[in-house]
Design an enzyme around this catalytic site. Structure first.
Site, short mmCIF file in Angstrom:
data_model
loop_
_atom_site.label_atom_id
_atom_site.label_comp_id
_atom_site.label_asym_id
_atom_site.label_seq_id
_atom_site.Cartn_x
_atom_site.Cartn_y
_atom_site.Cartn_z
N CYS A 199 -16.36 -21.18 -9.69
CA CYS A 199 -17.22 -20.02 -9.45
C CYS A 199 -18.56 -20.37 -8.81
CB CYS A 199 -17.45 -19.27 -10.75
SG CYS A 199 -15.99 -18.36 -11.27
N GLU A 251 -16.60 -9.92 -13.89
CA GLU A 251 -16.27 -10.76 -15.04
C GLU A 251 -17.32 -11.85 -15.22
OE1 GLU A 251 -13.66 -10.30 -17.29
OE2 GLU A 251 -15.24 -11.56 -18.08
N ARG A 267 -11.48 -27.50 -9.89
CA ARG A 267 -11.99 -27.01 -8.61
C ARG A 267 -13.48 -27.35 -8.47
NH1 ARG A 267 -9.40 -20.97 -8.80
NH2 ARG A 267 -9.78 -21.27 -11.02
N GLY A 284 -27.93 -33.10 -15.62
CA GLY A 284 -26.66 -33.81 -15.50
C GLY A 284 -26.32 -34.14 -14.06
N1 LIG Z 1 -12.34 -18.56 -13.33
C1 LIG Z 1 -13.36 -17.96 -13.93
O1 LIG Z 1 -13.82 -18.36 -15.00
C2 LIG Z 1 -13.97 -16.72 -13.32
C3 LIG Z 1 -15.02 -16.08 -13.99
C4 LIG Z 1 -15.57 -14.92 -13.43
C5 LIG Z 1 -15.07 -14.43 -12.23
N2 LIG Z 1 -14.06 -15.08 -11.59
C6 LIG Z 1 -13.54 -14.52 -10.35
O2 LIG Z 1 -12.29 -13.91 -10.64
C7 LIG Z 1 -11.38 -14.06 -9.53
C8 LIG Z 1 -10.12 -14.77 -9.98
O3 LIG Z 1 -10.48 -16.09 -10.39
P1 LIG Z 1 -9.43 -17.04 -11.14
O4 LIG Z 1 -10.18 -18.26 -11.53
O5 LIG Z 1 -8.70 -16.26 -12.19
O6 LIG Z 1 -8.44 -17.36 -9.93
P2 LIG Z 1 -7.03 -18.13 -10.00
O7 LIG Z 1 -6.90 -18.83 -8.73
O8 LIG Z 1 -6.92 -18.88 -11.29
O9 LIG Z 1 -5.96 -16.95 -10.09
C9 LIG Z 1 -5.72 -16.04 -9.07
C10 LIG Z 1 -4.24 -15.63 -9.13
O10 LIG Z 1 -4.02 -14.54 -8.24
C11 LIG Z 1 -2.72 -14.68 -7.72
N3 LIG Z 1 -2.56 -13.82 -6.53
C12 LIG Z 1 -2.89 -14.06 -5.25
N4 LIG Z 1 -2.54 -12.99 -4.49
C13 LIG Z 1 -2.01 -12.06 -5.33
C14 LIG Z 1 -1.47 -10.76 -5.14
N5 LIG Z 1 -1.44 -10.17 -3.94
N6 LIG Z 1 -0.98 -10.10 -6.22
C15 LIG Z 1 -1.03 -10.67 -7.44
N7 LIG Z 1 -1.52 -11.92 -7.68
C16 LIG Z 1 -2.00 -12.59 -6.63
C17 LIG Z 1 -2.62 -16.18 -7.44
O11 LIG Z 1 -1.28 -16.57 -7.27
C18 LIG Z 1 -3.28 -16.74 -8.71
O12 LIG Z 1 -2.32 -16.96 -9.74
C19 LIG Z 1 -12.19 -14.80 -8.46
O13 LIG Z 1 -12.78 -13.87 -7.61
C20 LIG Z 1 -13.27 -15.52 -9.27
O14 LIG Z 1 -14.43 -15.75 -8.50
C21 LIG Z 1 -13.50 -16.21 -12.11
#
Ligand SMILES: NC(=O)c1ccc[n+]([C@@H]2O[C@H](COP(=O)([O-])OP(=O)(O)OC[C@H]3O[C@@H](n4cnc5c(N)ncnc54)[C@H](O)[C@@H]3O)[C@@H](O)[C@H]2O)c1
Length: 443
Positions: free
Chosen positions: A260, A151, A327, A253
């Site tokens: 991330c 993503e 975060r 900045g």
């Molecule tokens: N936040 C971003 O903009 C972004 C962009 C690109 C990639 N990513 C990647 O995507 C992944 C998710 O990031 P995020 O920011 O959405 O995380 P987040 O912490 O917002 O959400 C993760 C969710 O997964 C849930 N979870 C944990 N264990 C679970 C399980 N066994 N079954 C179902 N749900 C479960 C948690 O309760 C939480 O709600 C990470 O690896 C991150 O590096 C994030």
């Protein structure tokens, strides 16, 4: 590409899972989002969105008929063609990515008597896909496919980024799985990069590393500008117009933060180190960023002398505008440093709040933050700060030191409003009325 409606189970109702789910539903697919947090799932069922992401509420509401939410694995998997893994992969103490939630999802997958494809959306170290493949094979689940579909969306613009991406990356062990994931995105007009699984995993980590490198690069250029009298805003404009370089991620900045970049840079650094390679450039990028967050404290000390007993207003807590995500936000580091220096700290953000800010007043208005303050630091470039009545705010302050940590405001207008204005990498106002250094500062 086929436009066939498919059933998609998404594990993780966070920033990535919810955006992916809402967007895939908008493309016409049936989506079940599963999370382990009952409160989160209950809220989503009531139509409440637990995160702030522009456009997400509308998208979820518009596609409510094709979206459901559950805490149950069996309910999510029932009839699913795809299992998207979108759980968190935070850093461990060693800096490696913590894959505990990923393994929980994989190990809880019930065996099914049809071909489904596990799709990795979470950012994972190179080699994870191969380990998942072995784990599934060890359970006799050879018929379960696997694809890496990293993503690239950015918080604040995630819905737009998903629907109009620069590219879609799909890495798979079996062409059938890659075909299926590509077909799932029918309706999105973007180049598709198909690769092996390891390369897809590396594309995500390398893309983030490239963006972080540009940020630390321009921050170092800014620091040299400060030392030599150049203006980094002009310098960035001048180099960004070079087609070989481009304009993006050249804003100096207070350093990068967020869920991330910091963790992914650590994960890539550790991945390299674990494989016997010292990733010198990435180490420098990380170190420059850490120092950059602290430079603001130095600027304040230059103007105010000791910070003990001063009041500093931080404007912006979220790591960037249009998100409530705090975060690894630079504001948290700054607040911590300022408290350690003995300053009173107030922080304003239009939506973000943090439970990690002990001893800091989190206030609802810019006016409350700056009233009686000696200095104000703009940490997050929230659009509303461009329209604030800076003249009226100045009148409420004890002293008008302004550090614009994002070069967001007009220096001339701020100076005219009575501020001692200083940005990042630009000419600063001469020091005036500097307080006597405290004994500890004379070293
Ligand atoms: N936040 C971003 O903009 C972004 C962009 C690109 C990639 N990513 C990647 O995507 C992944 C998710 O990031 P995020 O920011 O959405 O995380 P987040 O912490 O917002 O959400 C993760 C969710 O997964 C849930 N979870 C944990 N264990 C679970 C399980 N066994 N079954 C179902 N749900 C479960 C948690 O309760 C939480 O709600 C990470 O690896 C991150 O590096 C994030």
């Amino acid at each position: 590409m086929s436009t066939e409606q498919r059933k998609v189970a998404i594990f993780g109702a966070g920033y990535v899972g919810l955006v992916t789910g809402a967007c895939l539903a908008d493309l016409g697919h049936d989506v079940v989002v599963r999370d382990v947090l009952p409160d989160r799932i209950e809220a989503l069922r009531r139509g409440e969105v637990p995160i702030h992401e522009p456009g997400l509420d509308e998208l979820l509401a518009r596609n409510a008929g094709r979206l459901s939410f559950t805490t149950e694995v069996a309910e999510a998997i029932d009839g699913a063609d795809f299992v998207y893994v979108a759980v968190g992969t935070p850093p461990t103490y060693s800096g490696d990515a913590d894959l505990a939630s990923v393994w929980t999802v994989i190990d809880e997958l019930p065996d099914v008597d049809r071909r489904i494809v596990v799709v990795m959306k979470s950012t994972v170290p190179v080699g994870t896909g191969e380990k998942v493949r072995h784990r599934l094979d060890a359970r006799g689940m050879h018929h379960v496919g696997y694809a890496s579909n990293p993503e690239f969306t950015a918080e604040g613009t995630a819905v737009r980024d998903f629907m109009r991406p620069d590219r879609i990356v799909v890495g798979a062990f079996d062409e059938r799985d890659a075909d299926a994931v590509v077909a799932l995105h029918a309706g999105i007009d973007a180049p598709v990069v198909r690769s092996d699984v390891a390369s897809a995993e590396m594309i995500k980590l390398a893309a983030n590393a490239a963006l972080m490198t540009r940020i630390s690069f321009i921050n170092e250029i800014a620091n040299v500008c400060e030392a030599t009298g150049a203006d980094v805003v002009k310098v960035a404009e001048g180099i960004g117009l070079d087609r070989r370089i481009g304009k993006s991620f050249l804003k100096a900045g207070v350093g990068f933060g967020g869920s991330c970049f910091p963790k992914d840079s650590l994960a890539l650094k550790q991945l390299a180190a674990n494989s016997g390679y010292h990733f010198q450039l990435l180490n420098a990028v990380i170190e420059v960023n850490e120092l950059q967050k602290r430079r603001v404290v130095g600027k304040l000390r230059e103007r105010l002398g000791t910070l003990r007993g001063t009041t500093v207003a931080l404007l912006g807590l979220a790591f960037k505008p249009n998100t409530d995500d705090t975060r690894e936000a630079p504001a948290l580091v700054l607040a911590g440093r300022l408290l350690a220096e003995g300053a009173d700290v107030r922080i304003w953000d239009p939506i973000a709040r943090s439970s990690e800010l002990h001893g800091v007043d989190q206030v609802d208005t810019v006016g409350e933050a700056v009233a009686g303050a000696d200095a104000v630091v703009l940490v997050t470039e929230w659009p509303e700060l461009a329209d604030a009545d800076w003249g009226a705010l100045r009148a409420t302050m004890a002293r008008g030191v302004m550090i614009d940590g994002r070069n967001f405001l007009d220096p001339d207008a701020l100076r005219a409003a009575g501020y001692e204005y200083e940005g990042i990498g630009r000419a600063a106002d001469p020091l005036s009325g500097r307080a006597e250094p405290a004994p500890a500062d004379r070293r």
